[in-house]
Design an enzyme around this catalytic site. Structure first.
Site, PDB file in Angstrom:
ATOM      1  N   GLU A 106       0.823  -1.211   0.000  1.00  0.00           N
ATOM      2  CA  GLU A 106       0.000   0.000   0.000  1.00  0.00           C
ATOM      3  C   GLU A 106       0.861   1.268   0.000  1.00  0.00           C
ATOM      4  O   GLU A 106       0.525   2.252  -0.650  1.00  0.00           O
ATOM      5  CB  GLU A 106      -0.948   0.004   1.202  1.00  0.00           C
ATOM      6  CG  GLU A 106      -2.149  -0.893   1.028  1.00  0.00           C
ATOM      7  CD  GLU A 106      -2.946  -0.570  -0.234  1.00  0.00           C
ATOM      8  OE1 GLU A 106      -3.222   0.613  -0.475  1.00  0.00           O
ATOM      9  OE2 GLU A 106      -3.275  -1.498  -0.975  1.00  0.00           O
TER      10      GLU A 106
ATOM     11  N   ASP B 241      -9.553   5.864  -3.208  1.00  0.00           N
ATOM     12  CA  ASP B 241      -8.428   6.305  -4.026  1.00  0.00           C
ATOM     13  C   ASP B 241      -8.987   6.944  -5.292  1.00  0.00           C
ATOM     14  O   ASP B 241     -10.203   7.129  -5.431  1.00  0.00           O
ATOM     15  CB  ASP B 241      -7.479   5.147  -4.341  1.00  0.00           C
ATOM     16  CG  ASP B 241      -8.089   4.129  -5.291  1.00  0.00           C
ATOM     17  OD1 ASP B 241      -9.322   4.136  -5.494  1.00  0.00           O
ATOM     18  OD2 ASP B 241      -7.323   3.304  -5.833  1.00  0.00           O
TER      19      ASP B 241
ATOM     20  N   TYR C  32      -6.858   7.433   2.855  1.00  0.00           N
ATOM     21  CA  TYR C  32      -7.059   6.276   1.988  1.00  0.00           C
ATOM     22  C   TYR C  32      -6.285   5.070   2.497  1.00  0.00           C
ATOM     23  O   TYR C  32      -6.836   3.961   2.620  1.00  0.00           O
ATOM     24  CB  TYR C  32      -6.639   6.563   0.546  1.00  0.00           C
ATOM     25  CG  TYR C  32      -6.399   5.268  -0.196  1.00  0.00           C
ATOM     26  CD1 TYR C  32      -7.477   4.486  -0.614  1.00  0.00           C
ATOM     27  CD2 TYR C  32      -5.102   4.758  -0.379  1.00  0.00           C
ATOM     28  CE1 TYR C  32      -7.283   3.258  -1.209  1.00  0.00           C
ATOM     29  CE2 TYR C  32      -4.904   3.537  -0.979  1.00  0.00           C
ATOM     30  CZ  TYR C  32      -5.990   2.789  -1.402  1.00  0.00           C
ATOM     31  OH  TYR C  32      -5.779   1.562  -1.976  1.00  0.00           O
TER      32      TYR C  32
END
Length: 369
Positions: free
Chosen positions: A47, A148, A130
């Site tokens: 991520e 996102d 996010y």
């Protein structure tokens, strides 16, 4: 307002499509209790790497990183220069500093695990709204909608809500309006499915509405104005800078400088130089910048290389000159450190992309004093 029955139909259609169209990724394989800790680390690294970075670009970096830095414990103790070298070329280098600091916190306070509490995840260095929602839903199946750019576009069209992804208030409003659509039993898979629709179907231009699994729920499509959503971003013209830098030679060695740790491209090494001033020739700019950055006076020789490179918010033309040491003791005046190295040693140091284009030329013999 989305009804409960409509939300469930939306979820079934989306997840059924995703089952057939998902892309296998190395950090999504297996989450049983025997490997949960390792899985958490994989998801966390992926991520952070995927922040403002394309998947195909990040994948080889991810594979290399995992071989060298397989856990939060190893990351917390790893030398920063090793981490920057592994990240070299991926950009947004502040992420590396944040990763190391986050790993140190997770090892010290959470036993090398990602906490299940959303607030604790959000408080980690380098973790925004996010990323916190994504990690909470992917790792712990917490009911958070990860917004996102892809998910914002899909949901903006589904709900026919104008707004800009770059506006935090718009992101918050859309997340609140779209939350009833979230599958609370499988939030991680739901978020990934939405992203996949955004990548394959709900494109920024010329969306493939004819094959969209949630077309019948899409208010933007029903209105015939799907591309009206989301609101177009206002793009500002990126500034361009002329940069002059020197390959400073002395007794077969080259002087390199490390950028300040807390600045742009912090911790990376480069050939000393900087921006040309108005009315200044590139050669004069090179001589001045080398002196101001390292305290060394040089004679500027022939042009060695000219490189054009674009960053996310600006572009540069980098003019590199062969320079020859005249006098002065190298000092870190406008940088973190300075160091004399032999050309063959350059590949050991992490360089920014623009400088990195020059480094292989030394090994090939194309750059000599």
């Amino acid at each position: 307002m989305v009804s409960i029955s409509e939300a469930k139909k939306f979820q079934r259609a989306l997840l059924a499509w995703f089952e057939k169209n998902r892309r296998p990724l190395p950090w999504q394989n297996g989450v049983d209790h025997l490997i949960q800790k390792k899985q958490e680390y994989r998801v966390f690294i992926s991520e952070i790497m995927l922040q403002q970075t394309r998947l195909d670009q990040a994948l080889p970096y991810y594979e290399r990183w995992m071989k060298e830095i397989p856990s939060f414990e190893v990351l917390a103790k790893a030398p920063m220069q090793k981490l920057l070298k592994l990240w070299e070329g991926l950009g947004y280098y502040a992420r590396v500093r944040y990763l190391k600091r986050a790993a140190q916190i997770l090892v010290k306070k959470h036993g090398g695990r990602v906490p299940s509490d959303h607030g604790q995840i959000r408080a980690l260095p380098g973790v925004g709204d996010y990323t916190a929602a994504a990690l909470a839903s992917f790792i712990h199946q917490k009911p958070y909608l990860a917004i996102d750019g892809n998910n914002f576009r899909v949901l903006s069209r589904v709900l026919a809500m104008p707004g800009s992804f770059s506006n935090q208030g718009d992101r918050k409003r859309l997340a609140e309006a779209a939350f009833p659509l979230l599958d609370r039993k499988q939030p991680g898979i739901f978020n990934r499915a939405l992203m996949r629709v955004g990548v394959l179907v709900c494109l920024p231009k010329n969306p493939k509405c004819g094959i969209c699994p949630v077309q019948i729920f899409c208010r933007g499509y029903q209105s015939g104005e799907v591309e009206r959503y989301p609101s177009p971003r206002r793009r500002l013209k990126a500034p361009h800078y002329e940069i002059a830098a020197g390959i400073v030679w002395k007794d077969g060695k080259i002087l390199i400088a490390q950028r300040k740790l807390d600045g742009l491209l912090g911790g990376l090494w480069e050939f000393p130089g900087g921006k040309r001033k108005t009315g200044e020739t590139l050669a004069k700019a090179c001589r001045r910048e080398v002196r101001e950055e390292t305290g060394v006076s040089v004679r500027v020789g022939a042009s060695a290389q000219k490189i054009h490179h674009s960053y996310s918010h600006f572009s540069i033309t980098l003019s590199i000159f062969h320079c020859f040491y005249k006098k002065g003791t190298p000092q870190a005046l406008g940088c973190q450190k300075v160091r004399w190295v032999r050309p063959k040693e350059l590949e050991r140091f992490p360089f920014p992309k623009a400088n990195l284009k020059v480094v292989p030329l030394f090994a090939s013999g194309k750059l000599r004093p």
